[in-house]
Motif scaffolding. Structure first.
Motif, mmCIF file in Angstrom:
data_model
loop_
_atom_site.group_PDB
_atom_site.id
_atom_site.type_symbol
_atom_site.label_atom_id
_atom_site.label_comp_id
_atom_site.label_asym_id
_atom_site.label_seq_id
_atom_site.Cartn_x
_atom_site.Cartn_y
_atom_site.Cartn_z
ATOM 1 N N VAL A 4 15.283 12.741 2.351
ATOM 2 C CA VAL A 4 14.530 14.073 3.206
ATOM 3 C C VAL A 4 14.799 13.822 4.729
ATOM 4 C CG1 VAL A 4 12.359 14.974 3.535
ATOM 5 C CG2 VAL A 4 13.051 14.761 1.255
ATOM 6 N N GLY A 5 14.316 12.447 5.090
ATOM 7 C CA GLY A 5 14.475 12.215 6.655
ATOM 8 C C GLY A 5 15.776 12.108 7.070
ATOM 9 N N LEU A 6 16.941 11.881 6.305
ATOM 10 C CA LEU A 6 18.301 11.812 7.048
ATOM 11 C C LEU A 6 18.468 13.219 6.857
ATOM 12 C CD1 LEU A 6 20.343 9.317 4.750
ATOM 13 C CD2 LEU A 6 20.321 9.648 7.336
ATOM 14 N N VAL A 55 28.117 9.191 16.478
ATOM 15 C CA VAL A 55 28.009 10.098 15.723
ATOM 16 C C VAL A 55 28.588 11.495 16.029
ATOM 17 C CG1 VAL A 55 26.165 11.778 14.716
ATOM 18 C CG2 VAL A 55 26.022 9.323 14.744
ATOM 19 N N VAL A 56 28.426 11.328 17.494
ATOM 20 C CA VAL A 56 28.953 12.708 18.188
ATOM 21 C C VAL A 56 30.508 12.946 18.036
ATOM 22 C CG1 VAL A 56 29.482 13.845 20.482
ATOM 23 C CG2 VAL A 56 27.369 12.896 19.929
ATOM 24 N N ALA A 57 31.167 11.636 18.082
ATOM 25 C CA ALA A 57 32.663 11.659 17.796
ATOM 26 C C ALA A 57 33.120 11.896 16.621
ATOM 27 C CB ALA A 57 33.057 10.017 18.154
ATOM 28 N N ALA A 58 32.295 11.524 15.529
ATOM 29 C CA ALA A 58 32.461 11.830 14.145
ATOM 30 C C ALA A 58 32.260 13.451 13.993
ATOM 31 C CB ALA A 58 31.620 11.217 13.315
ATOM 32 N N ARG A 59 31.338 14.127 14.673
ATOM 33 C CA ARG A 59 31.206 15.500 14.671
ATOM 34 C C ARG A 59 32.360 16.078 15.105
ATOM 35 N NH1 ARG A 59 24.828 16.574 15.986
ATOM 36 N NH2 ARG A 59 24.135 16.502 13.738
ATOM 37 N N LEU A 60 32.786 15.849 16.552
ATOM 38 C CA LEU A 60 33.812 16.397 16.888
ATOM 39 C C LEU A 60 35.177 16.104 16.275
ATOM 40 C CD1 LEU A 60 33.106 15.473 20.508
ATOM 41 C CD2 LEU A 60 32.734 17.774 19.518
ATOM 42 N N GLY A 61 35.473 15.199 15.536
ATOM 43 C CA GLY A 61 36.446 14.756 14.761
ATOM 44 C C GLY A 61 36.448 15.809 13.412
ATOM 45 N N PRO A 98 27.659 15.477 5.232
ATOM 46 C CA PRO A 98 27.105 14.319 4.241
ATOM 47 C C PRO A 98 27.772 13.005 4.459
ATOM 48 C CG PRO A 98 27.554 16.506 3.308
ATOM 49 C CD PRO A 98 28.107 16.783 4.633
ATOM 50 N N ARG A 99 29.126 13.364 4.994
ATOM 51 C CA ARG A 99 29.925 11.725 5.056
ATOM 52 C C ARG A 99 29.325 10.983 6.487
ATOM 53 N NH1 ARG A 99 36.436 11.231 5.050
ATOM 54 N NH2 ARG A 99 36.319 8.747 5.349
ATOM 55 N N ILE A 100 29.052 11.812 7.346
ATOM 56 C CA ILE A 100 28.393 11.217 8.615
ATOM 57 C C ILE A 100 27.191 10.460 8.232
ATOM 58 C CG2 ILE A 100 27.388 11.459 10.744
ATOM 59 C CD1 ILE A 100 29.419 13.878 11.261
ATOM 60 N N LEU A 143 23.265 6.099 7.759
ATOM 61 C CA LEU A 143 22.685 5.322 6.953
ATOM 62 C C LEU A 143 22.731 3.856 7.093
ATOM 63 C CD1 LEU A 143 20.725 5.358 4.476
ATOM 64 C CD2 LEU A 143 22.660 5.323 3.022
ATOM 65 N N PRO A 144 23.958 3.387 7.197
ATOM 66 C CA PRO A 144 23.921 1.878 7.421
ATOM 67 C C PRO A 144 23.177 1.390 8.654
ATOM 68 C CG PRO A 144 26.194 2.476 6.930
ATOM 69 C CD PRO A 144 25.053 4.030 7.072
#
Length: 292
Positions: A105-107, A179-185, A190-192, A198-199
């Motif tokens: 829920v928090g994620l 995270v911003v880079a992953a979104r732009l990519g 869910p994978r992010i 999460l790690p």
């Protein structure tokens, strides 16, 4: 890529703070001993914890009964050893359920932001405003006493606190460059959340989960004391306190021993959680706050 806490989690036992401060090992040793007693203790105790005899209220040190017997002639040592198993099982399972629900829920709330986060956190705040012990009692009373209902009730009642922490940690990580880079990519949300965020929140979340274990154990013992938890004749520390209070002055060990073991378990979980938090989150964990 994440800057993550996974290496810190894996290498925590080699941390300098833990290695150089032996008192921090005490709560972990206590937890290990209690778990070991729950797992293999019944194999080493010859007495049957539910077998009644005519040797009632024997004192400590009686032949064949190291810690004496209770009012029904049952061996006190055997009941203490066997009583650790259901209490720890309920505490661990309920904490695991709370960790899964709260983290999920928090994620989602922390990563989604906006109105979705506001709606979810309002529901979490509403759950937190309701006294946890009262919520547990209501859930158990509705579902009926038993191990399964106890695990579900305690787990659900503890999940909102973990959800609030997970949301605060996720919101902090979601604003970082990786995270911003992953979104732009083009990486899917869910994978992010699972592979990147999460790690990085695993360390402080794990520390809080260990501390939550103490609350779960306290709830389990308290509900057994009230007759809503583990049902007799199964030995349980909470029920043993309730059954022995009638003999508080004539045989105080029937109350003191199970109550002391419960207190030791709760304190060990709290101190272990503090140590784990210091080792895995040296920067400090942000205090969970309600969303605006």
């Amino acid at each position: 890529m994440s800057d993550g806490n996974v290496p810190a989690v894996l290498g925590w036992w080699r941390s300098r703070a833990f290695a150089r401060s032996w008192p921090t090992a005490i709560p972990w040793l206590v937890l290990a001993v209690l778990v070991l007693v729950a797992l293999v203790g019944p194999l080493l105790v010859g007495a049957d914890p539910v077998r009644q005899t005519n040797r009632a209220l024997l004192p400590i040190g009686s032949p064949g009964h190291l810690l004496g017997t209770d009012d029904l002639g049952r061996d006190t040592l055997a009941r203490l050893v066997y009583g650790a198993r259901p209490l720890l099982a309920v505490a661990f399972l309920a904490t695991a359920l709370a960790a899964v629900l709260g983290t999920a829920v928090g994620l989602v709330a922390g990563f989604a932001g906006g109105r979705a986060e506001g709606l979810v956190m309002r529901l979490v705040d509403l759950a937190l405003a309701f006294p946890s012990i009262l919520l547990v009692i209501l859930l158990v009373a509705a579902a009926g006493p038993g191990t399964v209902s106890l695990v579900v009730a305690v787990g659900v009642s503890l999940a909102p606190g973990l959800a609030r922490l997970a949301r605060a940690l996720t919101a902090r990580e979601a604003a970082r460059d990786y995270v911003v880079a992953a979104r732009l990519g083009g990486t899917r949300a869910p994978r992010i959340m699972v592979q990147e965020i999460l790690p990085n929140i695993a360390g402080p979340m794990l520390a809080q989960v260990v501390m939550t274990l103490s609350v779960a154990a306290g709830f389990a013992a308290g509900l057994s004391y009230l007759g809503l938890g583990i049902q007799p004749p199964t030995p349980d520390w909470g029920y043993m306190v309730q059954a022995g209070q009638e003999f508080l002055f004539s045989a105080p060990r029937l109350v003191v021993l199970p109550a002391a073991l419960t207190l030791v378990l709760v304190m060990a979980c709290n101190f272990a959680g503090d140590d784990l938090r210091d080792a895995l989150d040296p920067r400090g964990t942000p205090a969970p706050q309600a969303s605006a």
